[in-house]
Motif scaffolding. Structure first.
Motif, PDB file in Angstrom:
ATOM      1  N   ILE A 109      -6.910   0.159  -5.779  1.00 37.07           N
ATOM      2  CA  ILE A 109      -7.745  -0.384  -4.853  1.00 37.07           C
ATOM      3  C   ILE A 109      -9.055   0.648  -4.634  1.00 37.07           C
ATOM      4  O   ILE A 109      -9.791   0.452  -4.057  1.00 37.07           O
ATOM      5  CB  ILE A 109      -7.007  -0.500  -3.458  1.00 37.07           C
TER       6      ILE A 109
ATOM      7  N   SER B 274      -1.035  -6.296   9.266  1.00 35.74           N
ATOM      8  CA  SER B 274      -2.264  -5.773   9.112  1.00 35.74           C
ATOM      9  C   SER B 274      -2.882  -5.176  10.427  1.00 35.74           C
ATOM     10  O   SER B 274      -3.373  -4.231  10.410  1.00 35.74           O
ATOM     11  CB  SER B 274      -3.353  -6.867   8.694  1.00 35.74           C
TER      12      SER B 274
ATOM     13  N   PRO C 171     -14.262  -3.187   8.797  1.00 35.60           N
ATOM     14  CA  PRO C 171     -15.521  -3.080   8.284  1.00 35.60           C
ATOM     15  C   PRO C 171     -16.679  -2.990   9.274  1.00 35.60           C
ATOM     16  O   PRO C 171     -17.785  -2.463   8.479  1.00 35.60           O
ATOM     17  CB  PRO C 171     -15.649  -4.670   7.500  1.00 35.60           C
TER      18      PRO C 171
ATOM     19  N   ALA D 246     -10.255   3.738   1.853  1.00 37.53           N
ATOM     20  CA  ALA D 246     -10.445   2.526   1.537  1.00 37.53           C
ATOM     21  C   ALA D 246      -9.802   1.554   2.339  1.00 37.53           C
ATOM     22  O   ALA D 246     -10.266   0.404   2.446  1.00 37.53           O
ATOM     23  CB  ALA D 246     -10.175   2.418  -0.162  1.00 37.53           C
ATOM     24  N   LEU D 247      -8.673   2.055   2.792  1.00 36.71           N
ATOM     25  CA  LEU D 247      -7.663   0.913   3.543  1.00 36.71           C
ATOM     26  C   LEU D 247      -8.312   0.861   5.056  1.00 36.71           C
ATOM     27  O   LEU D 247      -8.504  -0.322   5.273  1.00 36.71           O
ATOM     28  CB  LEU D 247      -6.343   1.592   3.604  1.00 36.71           C
TER      29      LEU D 247
ATOM     30  N   THR E  73       0.748  -1.224  -0.090  1.00 37.53           N
ATOM     31  CA  THR E  73      -0.016  -0.147  -0.010  1.00 37.53           C
ATOM     32  C   THR E  73       0.982   1.262   0.033  1.00 37.53           C
ATOM     33  O   THR E  73       2.150   0.976   0.492  1.00 37.53           O
ATOM     34  CB  THR E  73      -0.798   0.041   1.246  1.00 37.53           C
TER      35      THR E  73
ATOM     36  N   GLN F 298     -11.712   1.171   5.678  1.00 31.42           N
ATOM     37  CA  GLN F 298     -13.072   0.346   5.600  1.00 31.42           C
ATOM     38  C   GLN F 298     -12.472  -1.113   5.154  1.00 31.42           C
ATOM     39  O   GLN F 298     -13.340  -1.918   6.039  1.00 31.42           O
ATOM     40  CB  GLN F 298     -13.728   0.996   4.537  1.00 31.42           C
ATOM     41  N   SER F 299     -11.411  -1.066   4.750  1.00 27.47           N
ATOM     42  CA  SER F 299     -11.135  -2.817   4.529  1.00 27.47           C
ATOM     43  C   SER F 299     -10.810  -3.368   5.790  1.00 27.47           C
ATOM     44  O   SER F 299     -10.909  -4.437   6.003  1.00 27.47           O
ATOM     45  CB  SER F 299     -10.363  -2.880   3.430  1.00 27.47           C
TER      46      SER F 299
END
Length: 287
Positions: free
Chosen positions: A176, A234, A133, A126-127, A113, A129-130
Protein backbone atom coordinates in the motif's frame (compact mmCIF):
# COMPACT_ATOMS: atom_id res chain seq x y z
CA UNK A 1 -11.62 10.94 61.23
CA UNK A 2 -9.68 11.21 57.98
CA UNK A 3 -9.36 14.82 56.88
CA UNK A 4 -10.33 15.24 53.25
CA UNK A 5 -7.56 16.72 51.10
CA UNK A 6 -8.49 19.36 48.56
CA UNK A 7 -8.90 17.89 45.09
CA UNK A 8 -7.78 20.12 42.26
CA UNK A 9 -10.69 20.32 39.81
CA UNK A 10 -8.35 21.43 37.03
CA UNK A 11 -6.58 18.08 36.86
CA UNK A 12 -7.53 15.43 34.32
CA UNK A 13 -10.77 13.52 34.76
CA UNK A 14 -9.03 10.18 35.48
CA UNK A 15 -6.77 11.93 38.03
CA UNK A 16 -9.77 13.62 39.64
CA UNK A 17 -11.72 10.42 40.19
CA UNK A 18 -8.60 8.53 41.14
CA UNK A 19 -7.95 10.98 43.94
CA UNK A 20 -11.61 10.82 44.96
CA UNK A 21 -11.37 7.02 45.12
CA UNK A 22 -8.27 7.17 47.28
CA UNK A 23 -9.89 9.65 49.68
CA UNK A 24 -13.04 7.54 50.06
CA UNK A 25 -11.00 4.36 50.53
CA UNK A 26 -8.80 5.92 53.21
CA UNK A 27 -11.85 7.50 54.89
CA UNK A 28 -13.29 3.99 55.14
CA UNK A 29 -10.04 2.73 56.66
CA UNK A 30 -9.45 0.18 53.90
CA UNK A 31 -6.17 -0.88 52.31
CA UNK A 32 -5.90 -1.49 48.57
CA UNK A 33 -5.93 -5.23 49.26
CA UNK A 34 -9.12 -5.01 51.32
CA UNK A 35 -10.95 -2.91 48.75
CA UNK A 36 -10.27 -5.26 45.82
CA UNK A 37 -10.99 -8.37 47.88
CA UNK A 38 -13.79 -10.31 46.21
CA UNK A 39 -13.21 -8.70 42.80
CA UNK A 40 -11.23 -10.04 39.83
CA UNK A 41 -8.62 -7.27 40.11
CA UNK A 42 -5.32 -6.87 41.93
CA UNK A 43 -4.17 -4.08 44.21
CA UNK A 44 -1.72 -2.75 41.59
CA UNK A 45 -4.63 -2.22 39.21
CA UNK A 46 -6.52 -0.22 41.85
CA UNK A 47 -3.39 1.76 42.74
CA UNK A 48 -2.96 2.75 39.09
CA UNK A 49 -6.57 3.96 39.03
CA UNK A 50 -5.99 6.07 42.13
CA UNK A 51 -2.99 7.68 40.44
CA UNK A 52 -4.96 8.45 37.27
CA UNK A 53 -3.00 5.99 35.14
CA UNK A 54 -5.85 3.60 34.39
CA UNK A 55 -9.58 3.95 34.10
CA UNK A 56 -11.95 2.04 36.30
CA UNK A 57 -13.78 -0.85 34.61
CA UNK A 58 -17.54 -0.88 35.19
CA UNK A 59 -17.53 -4.15 37.14
CA UNK A 60 -14.81 -2.83 39.46
CA UNK A 61 -16.72 0.45 39.89
CA UNK A 62 -19.78 -1.49 41.03
CA UNK A 63 -17.66 -3.52 43.43
CA UNK A 64 -16.06 -0.38 44.88
CA UNK A 65 -19.45 1.32 45.31
CA UNK A 66 -20.76 -1.73 47.11
CA UNK A 67 -17.79 -2.03 49.49
CA UNK A 68 -17.49 1.71 50.19
CA UNK A 69 -21.23 2.33 50.31
CA UNK A 70 -20.91 5.19 47.82
CA UNK A 71 -24.40 4.75 46.35
CA UNK A 72 -23.30 4.14 42.75
CA UNK A 73 -20.96 7.17 42.62
CA UNK A 74 -18.11 5.48 40.73
CA UNK A 75 -20.42 3.51 38.47
CA UNK A 76 -22.20 6.73 37.47
CA UNK A 77 -18.92 8.47 36.68
CA UNK A 78 -17.31 5.64 34.69
CA UNK A 79 -18.53 7.24 31.46
CA UNK A 80 -17.03 10.60 32.46
CA UNK A 81 -13.64 8.98 32.79
CA UNK A 82 -14.09 6.94 29.64
CA UNK A 83 -14.93 10.03 27.62
CA UNK A 84 -11.85 11.90 28.83
CA UNK A 85 -9.76 11.88 25.67
CA UNK A 86 -6.03 11.18 25.73
CA UNK A 87 -4.74 12.45 22.42
CA UNK A 88 -5.72 11.95 18.79
CA UNK A 89 -6.65 8.27 18.99
CA UNK A 90 -10.21 7.25 18.13
CA UNK A 91 -12.52 7.31 21.14
CA UNK A 92 -13.47 3.65 20.70
CA UNK A 93 -9.79 2.69 20.95
CA UNK A 94 -9.13 4.46 24.27
CA UNK A 95 -9.80 1.47 26.52
CA UNK A 96 -7.61 -0.84 24.43
CA UNK A 97 -4.89 1.82 24.24
CA UNK A 98 -4.71 1.99 28.00
CA UNK A 99 -4.93 -1.77 28.40
CA UNK A 100 -2.00 -2.54 26.08
CA UNK A 101 0.31 -0.50 28.32
CA UNK A 102 -0.35 -2.88 31.20
CA UNK A 103 -0.80 -6.18 29.37
CA UNK A 104 1.36 -9.12 30.28
CA UNK A 105 0.72 -10.66 26.87
CA UNK A 106 -0.70 -9.22 23.63
CA UNK A 107 -1.77 -11.66 20.92
CA UNK A 108 -2.99 -10.09 17.72
CA UNK A 109 -4.50 -11.20 14.43
CA UNK A 110 -4.39 -8.63 11.64
CA UNK A 111 -5.58 -9.87 8.23
CA UNK A 112 -5.62 -6.59 6.28
CA UNK A 113 -3.01 -4.16 7.67
CA UNK A 114 0.10 -4.32 9.81
CA UNK A 115 -0.86 -3.66 13.45
CA UNK A 116 -0.44 -0.12 14.75
CA UNK A 117 2.35 -1.05 17.16
CA UNK A 118 4.41 -2.40 14.25
CA UNK A 119 3.84 0.34 11.68
CA UNK A 120 6.46 2.69 10.27
CA UNK A 121 5.62 6.36 9.68
CA UNK A 122 5.02 6.09 5.88
CA UNK A 123 2.78 3.05 6.33
CA UNK A 124 0.81 4.66 9.17
CA UNK A 125 0.48 7.89 7.18
CA UNK A 126 -0.95 6.05 4.18
CA UNK A 127 -3.58 4.39 6.39
CA UNK A 128 -4.51 7.62 8.19
CA UNK A 129 -4.86 9.54 4.92
CA UNK A 130 -7.01 6.83 3.37
CA UNK A 131 -9.30 6.74 6.43
CA UNK A 132 -9.47 10.54 6.87
CA UNK A 133 -9.12 12.07 3.38
CA UNK A 134 -10.35 15.50 4.55
CA UNK A 135 -7.91 15.76 7.48
CA UNK A 136 -5.31 18.53 7.42
CA UNK A 137 -1.61 17.70 7.24
CA UNK A 138 -1.29 18.63 10.91
CA UNK A 139 -4.14 16.34 11.94
CA UNK A 140 -2.63 13.49 9.92
CA UNK A 141 0.80 13.95 11.49
CA UNK A 142 -0.72 14.09 14.99
CA UNK A 143 -2.41 10.76 14.39
CA UNK A 144 0.76 9.25 12.90
CA UNK A 145 2.91 10.50 15.80
CA UNK A 146 0.42 9.13 18.33
CA UNK A 147 0.46 5.74 16.64
CA UNK A 148 4.27 5.60 16.54
CA UNK A 149 4.46 6.67 20.19
CA UNK A 150 2.66 3.48 21.18
CA UNK A 151 5.65 1.48 19.94
CA UNK A 152 7.76 2.81 22.83
CA UNK A 153 6.25 -0.15 24.62
CA UNK A 154 8.93 -2.29 22.96
CA UNK A 155 11.72 -0.17 24.49
CA UNK A 156 10.47 -0.38 28.07
CA UNK A 157 12.66 -3.01 29.70
CA UNK A 158 10.76 -2.71 32.99
CA UNK A 159 7.42 -3.65 31.47
CA UNK A 160 7.42 -5.24 28.06
CA UNK A 161 4.58 -7.59 27.15
CA UNK A 162 4.98 -10.79 25.21
CA UNK A 163 3.70 -9.80 21.77
CA UNK A 164 2.47 -12.36 19.25
CA UNK A 165 1.35 -11.13 15.81
CA UNK A 166 -0.40 -13.39 13.34
CA UNK A 167 -0.49 -11.72 9.92
CA UNK A 168 -2.00 -12.67 6.57
CA UNK A 169 0.40 -13.30 3.67
CA UNK A 170 -1.35 -10.63 1.62
CA UNK A 171 0.31 -8.01 3.83
CA UNK A 172 3.62 -9.08 2.30
CA UNK A 173 2.45 -9.30 -1.28
CA UNK A 174 -0.06 -6.45 -1.65
CA UNK A 175 1.82 -3.19 -1.00
CA UNK A 176 0.00 0.00 0.00
CA UNK A 177 3.15 2.19 -0.05
CA UNK A 178 6.15 2.54 -2.37
CA UNK A 179 8.53 -0.45 -2.67
CA UNK A 180 11.30 1.14 -0.57
CA UNK A 181 8.75 2.02 2.12
CA UNK A 182 7.37 -1.52 2.06
CA UNK A 183 10.90 -2.84 2.49
CA UNK A 184 11.36 -0.55 5.52
CA UNK A 185 8.01 -1.68 6.95
CA UNK A 186 9.01 -5.32 6.68
CA UNK A 187 12.48 -4.54 8.05
CA UNK A 188 10.73 -3.12 11.12
CA UNK A 189 9.08 -6.50 11.71
CA UNK A 190 12.41 -8.27 11.25
CA UNK A 191 14.18 -5.85 13.60
CA UNK A 192 11.62 -6.28 16.40
CA UNK A 193 11.75 -10.05 15.95
CA UNK A 194 15.56 -9.99 16.14
CA UNK A 195 15.36 -8.05 19.40
CA UNK A 196 12.92 -10.69 20.70
CA UNK A 197 10.23 -8.06 21.12
CA UNK A 198 7.67 -9.84 18.94
CA UNK A 199 6.89 -13.23 17.45
CA UNK A 200 5.33 -13.07 13.96
CA UNK A 201 3.45 -15.82 12.17
CA UNK A 202 2.05 -15.77 8.65
CA UNK A 203 -1.24 -17.29 7.54
CA UNK A 204 -0.64 -18.36 3.91
CA UNK A 205 -3.02 -17.34 1.14
CA UNK A 206 -3.83 -20.89 0.11
CA UNK A 207 -4.68 -22.42 3.47
CA UNK A 208 -8.44 -22.62 2.83
CA UNK A 209 -10.99 -21.60 5.45
CA UNK A 210 -9.60 -20.65 8.85
CA UNK A 211 -10.85 -19.19 12.15
CA UNK A 212 -11.45 -15.43 12.45
CA UNK A 213 -11.43 -14.89 8.69
CA UNK A 214 -13.59 -11.77 8.97
CA UNK A 215 -12.29 -10.35 12.24
CA UNK A 216 -9.28 -8.41 13.43
CA UNK A 217 -8.72 -9.07 17.13
CA UNK A 218 -6.30 -8.35 19.95
CA UNK A 219 -6.20 -10.63 22.98
CA UNK A 220 -4.74 -9.02 26.10
CA UNK A 221 -3.99 -10.75 29.38
CA UNK A 222 -2.92 -9.05 32.61
CA UNK A 223 -1.30 -10.02 35.91
CA UNK A 224 -3.92 -8.09 37.92
CA UNK A 225 -7.12 -8.04 35.85
CA UNK A 226 -9.32 -10.32 33.71
CA UNK A 227 -8.40 -10.73 30.01
CA UNK A 228 -9.79 -8.43 27.33
CA UNK A 229 -10.55 -8.87 23.65
CA UNK A 230 -10.47 -5.90 21.28
CA UNK A 231 -12.06 -6.17 17.83
CA UNK A 232 -11.93 -3.43 15.21
CA UNK A 233 -13.47 -2.35 11.92
CA UNK A 234 -12.73 0.72 9.83
CA UNK A 235 -14.49 3.30 12.03
CA UNK A 236 -15.48 1.34 15.11
CA UNK A 237 -14.05 -0.93 17.73
CA UNK A 238 -15.28 -2.97 20.67
CA UNK A 239 -13.59 -4.05 23.88
CA UNK A 240 -15.01 -7.33 25.14
CA UNK A 241 -14.69 -8.58 28.71
CA UNK A 242 -17.59 -11.03 28.90
CA UNK A 243 -15.92 -14.26 30.11
CA UNK A 244 -17.83 -16.55 27.74
CA UNK A 245 -17.03 -14.44 24.67
CA UNK A 246 -13.42 -14.02 25.76
CA UNK A 247 -13.06 -17.81 25.98
CA UNK A 248 -14.63 -18.24 22.55
CA UNK A 249 -12.27 -15.72 20.94
CA UNK A 250 -9.35 -17.24 22.82
CA UNK A 251 -10.06 -20.69 21.43
CA UNK A 252 -10.50 -19.31 17.91
CA UNK A 253 -7.17 -17.49 18.16
CA UNK A 254 -5.42 -20.68 19.28
CA UNK A 255 -6.89 -22.54 16.31
CA UNK A 256 -5.73 -19.75 14.01
CA UNK A 257 -2.22 -20.04 15.42
CA UNK A 258 -2.27 -23.72 14.49
CA UNK A 259 -3.13 -22.79 10.87
CA UNK A 260 -0.31 -20.24 10.59
CA UNK A 261 3.24 -21.05 9.50
CA UNK A 262 5.93 -21.46 12.13
CA UNK A 263 7.68 -18.31 13.42
CA UNK A 264 10.95 -19.27 11.70
CA UNK A 265 9.28 -19.93 8.34
CA UNK A 266 7.24 -16.76 8.69
CA UNK A 267 10.31 -14.66 9.45
CA UNK A 268 12.08 -16.07 6.40
CA UNK A 269 9.12 -15.06 4.24
CA UNK A 270 9.15 -11.53 5.65
CA UNK A 271 12.89 -11.17 5.02
CA UNK A 272 12.52 -12.49 1.49
CA UNK A 273 9.67 -10.08 0.75
CA UNK A 274 11.71 -7.14 2.07
CA UNK A 275 14.59 -8.08 -0.26
CA UNK A 276 12.21 -8.37 -3.20
CA UNK A 277 10.91 -4.85 -2.61
CA UNK A 278 14.45 -3.52 -2.26
CA UNK A 279 15.51 -5.16 -5.51
CA UNK A 280 12.44 -4.22 -7.54
CA UNK A 281 11.04 -7.73 -7.78
CA UNK A 282 7.38 -8.59 -7.36
CA UNK A 283 6.74 -9.76 -3.83
CA UNK A 284 4.02 -12.16 -5.01
CA UNK A 285 6.76 -14.35 -6.54
CA UNK A 286 7.78 -15.50 -3.06
CA UNK A 287 6.30 -18.94 -3.54
Amino acid sequence: MVRRKDIDGSISVPDFYGKELRWKREAAGLSLERLVEGSFYGKSHLSDIEHGKRRMPMDLARHVDRVLGTDGYFERHCDDVRRARRGPHAEYFEKALEAERYAECIELWSPSTFPGLLQTAPYARALVQSAHPAASDQEVEEKVDARLARARLFDDNHHMPEYWAILHESLLTDPIVAPDEMAAQLDRIVELTGRRRITPQIVPRKCGAYPLMVASIMVMTFPDAPPLIYTEASYSGDTIDDPALVRQYRKAYDRLRAVALSPDTSLAMIKSAAEDYRNGRQADRLE
